[in-house]
Design an enzyme around this catalytic site. Structure first.
Site, PDB file in Angstrom:
ATOM      1  N   ARG A  96      33.430 -65.404  -8.448  1.00  5.63           N
ATOM      2  CA  ARG A  96      34.079 -64.259  -7.808  1.00  5.63           C
ATOM      3  C   ARG A  96      33.229 -62.994  -7.878  1.00  5.63           C
ATOM      4  O   ARG A  96      33.121 -62.259  -6.886  1.00  5.63           O
ATOM      5  CB  ARG A  96      35.459 -64.030  -8.441  1.00  5.63           C
ATOM      6  CG  ARG A  96      36.211 -62.800  -7.939  1.00  5.63           C
ATOM      7  CD  ARG A  96      36.153 -62.600  -6.447  1.00  5.63           C
ATOM      8  NE  ARG A  96      36.525 -63.791  -5.686  1.00  5.63           N
ATOM      9  CZ  ARG A  96      36.196 -63.985  -4.416  1.00  5.63           C
ATOM     10  NH1 ARG A  96      35.434 -63.108  -3.782  1.00  5.63           N
ATOM     11  NH2 ARG A  96      36.570 -65.074  -3.786  1.00  5.63           N
ATOM     12  N   LYS A 131      28.766 -40.620   0.950  1.00  2.00           N
ATOM     13  CA  LYS A 131      30.130 -41.157   0.947  1.00  2.00           C
ATOM     14  C   LYS A 131      30.083 -42.642   0.571  1.00  2.00           C
ATOM     15  O   LYS A 131      30.343 -43.530   1.380  1.00  2.00           O
ATOM     16  CB  LYS A 131      30.787 -40.945   2.309  1.00  2.00           C
ATOM     17  CG  LYS A 131      30.947 -39.469   2.666  1.00  2.00           C
ATOM     18  CD  LYS A 131      31.493 -39.288   4.069  1.00  2.00           C
ATOM     19  CE  LYS A 131      31.581 -37.811   4.428  1.00  2.00           C
ATOM     20  NZ  LYS A 131      32.060 -37.588   5.813  1.00  2.00           N
ATOM     21  N   LYS A 163      25.392 -26.193   3.250  1.00  2.00           N
ATOM     22  CA  LYS A 163      26.455 -26.355   4.232  1.00  2.00           C
ATOM     23  C   LYS A 163      27.304 -25.088   4.300  1.00  2.00           C
ATOM     24  O   LYS A 163      27.060 -24.123   3.562  1.00  2.00           O
ATOM     25  CB  LYS A 163      27.314 -27.575   3.875  1.00  2.00           C
ATOM     26  CG  LYS A 163      26.475 -28.843   3.660  1.00  2.00           C
ATOM     27  CD  LYS A 163      27.321 -30.047   3.434  1.00  2.00           C
ATOM     28  CE  LYS A 163      27.814 -30.628   4.735  1.00  2.00           C
ATOM     29  NZ  LYS A 163      28.470 -31.955   4.524  1.00  2.00           N
ATOM     30  N   GLU A 195      22.909 -26.613   7.469  1.00  3.69           N
ATOM     31  CA  GLU A 195      23.940 -27.064   8.407  1.00  3.69           C
ATOM     32  C   GLU A 195      24.257 -25.964   9.417  1.00  3.69           C
ATOM     33  O   GLU A 195      24.500 -24.807   9.048  1.00  3.69           O
ATOM     34  CB  GLU A 195      25.211 -27.436   7.653  1.00  3.69           C
ATOM     35  CG  GLU A 195      26.336 -27.890   8.567  1.00  3.69           C
ATOM     36  CD  GLU A 195      27.650 -28.080   7.839  1.00  3.69           C
ATOM     37  OE1 GLU A 195      27.982 -29.238   7.548  1.00  3.69           O
ATOM     38  OE2 GLU A 195      28.323 -27.077   7.554  1.00  3.69           O
ATOM     39  N   ASP A 217      26.297 -30.015  13.214  1.00  4.29           N
ATOM     40  CA  ASP A 217      27.599 -30.522  12.818  1.00  4.29           C
ATOM     41  C   ASP A 217      28.620 -30.434  13.948  1.00  4.29           C
ATOM     42  O   ASP A 217      28.904 -29.347  14.464  1.00  4.29           O
ATOM     43  CB  ASP A 217      28.112 -29.745  11.603  1.00  4.29           C
ATOM     44  CG  ASP A 217      29.378 -30.326  11.031  1.00  4.29           C
ATOM     45  OD1 ASP A 217      29.450 -31.564  10.909  1.00  4.29           O
ATOM     46  OD2 ASP A 217      30.294 -29.550  10.706  1.00  4.29           O
TER      47      ASP A 217
END
Length: 280
Positions: A96, A131, A163, A195, A217
């Site tokens: 597994r 992310k 940003k 950004e 963006d």
């Protein structure tokens, strides 16, 4: 093998096995030897076979594994990607955890490959983001590369990404320029990305020294084309971000941007269906 990957594998085995695999211990005779194949049950791009081999080896160094395809290979339903032989108890105990890693990483590679395929013919490269699943960043970024994508920064330490939240207390372009030059002086190997969510910001940022990338963006394709024309043949690399999915990525790539960042290649990847098939 990266130290953080070894730690992650150890943690995964600990949470699964704990004090021992009671099913294998009590219901599988110790002397039984088995042969099994890792079998793909869907179409995609395989990734993580080295990790699976490491997991089997940690459980039992006498297990013998043979990769039947290489990471990055396109696979279909029924493809056998690895042969594993050894103690039946050991194979079942490792099964597994080995599958979990391979399925997850193959899912990321497959998702990435779909985006890369849709941008074929354009110069734009598909980027990942931060992310990622906590603790899995190195592995998931490896899977992105396996799927044909390109890694963005690994963390907060290897690229400054300024940003809108960082600019809340900003005192104008002069202050921004001073901060960039100070960073370049203190840490010459660290790149700088700014950004912009408006074309007038792009125009301002292009006047600054030491800017390596400008992140565009949530701009429309027309705005992206305007930014590319404004930058010209030289200047910072341009990265499109926001609103990127399988339906929009081809159009974004045609605007002439250098990179397209896609958080979905990691945060929304679906595990590739893979099982372990025991044979006589």
């Amino acid at each position: 093998m990266q130290p953080e990957v070894e730690q992650l594998i150890d943690l995964a085995l600990l949470e699964d096995i704990g004090a021992g695999d009671v099913t294998a211990e009590y219901f599988v005779p110790e002397e039984v030897q088995s042969r099994a194949f890792m079998l793909v049950k869907d179409s995609g791009v395989i990734a993580g076979l080295d990790i699976a081999e490491r997991i089997f080896a940690k459980i039992d160094p006498n297990i013998v594994t043979r990769q039947m395809v290489a990471d990055g290979s396109v696979v279909t339903h029924g493809t056998r990607v690895m042969e594993i032989t050894g103690s039946a108890r050991s194979l079942l105990t490792a099964e597994r955890t080995a599958l979990n890693f391979t399925q997850r990483l193959s899912g990321v590679a497959t998702k990435t490959a779909r985006f890369v395929e849709l941008t074929e013919g354009a110069q734009a490269q598909i980027l990942d983001t931060r992310k990622t699943t906590p603790g899995w960043r190195w592995l998931e970024k490896m899977a992105v590369r396996t799927g044909g994508g390109t890694n963005h920064r690994m963390g907060l330490y290897d690229r400054a990404m300024v940003k809108d939240n960082h600019l809340v207390a900003e005192n104008g372009l002069e202050w921004l320029q001073q901060a960039i030059l100070q960073l370049k002086s203190d840490k010459p190997g660290v790149e700088v990305e700014l950004e912009a969510d408006r074309i007038d910001q792009v125009e301002q940022f292009l006047t600054l020294e030491g800017v390596d990338y400008i992140l565009l963006d949530n701009m429309s394709n027309d705005e992206l084309r305007d930014a590319v024309a404004m930058r010209g043949a030289t200047g910072p690399k341009l990265e499109a971000s926001g609103g990127v999915n399988l339906e929009t990525v081809a159009g974004i790539a045609q605007t002439g941007v250098d990179f397209i960042s896609v958080g979905a290649v990691t945060h929304s990847a679906v595990a590739l269906d893979i099982s372990l098939e025991f044979v006589e």
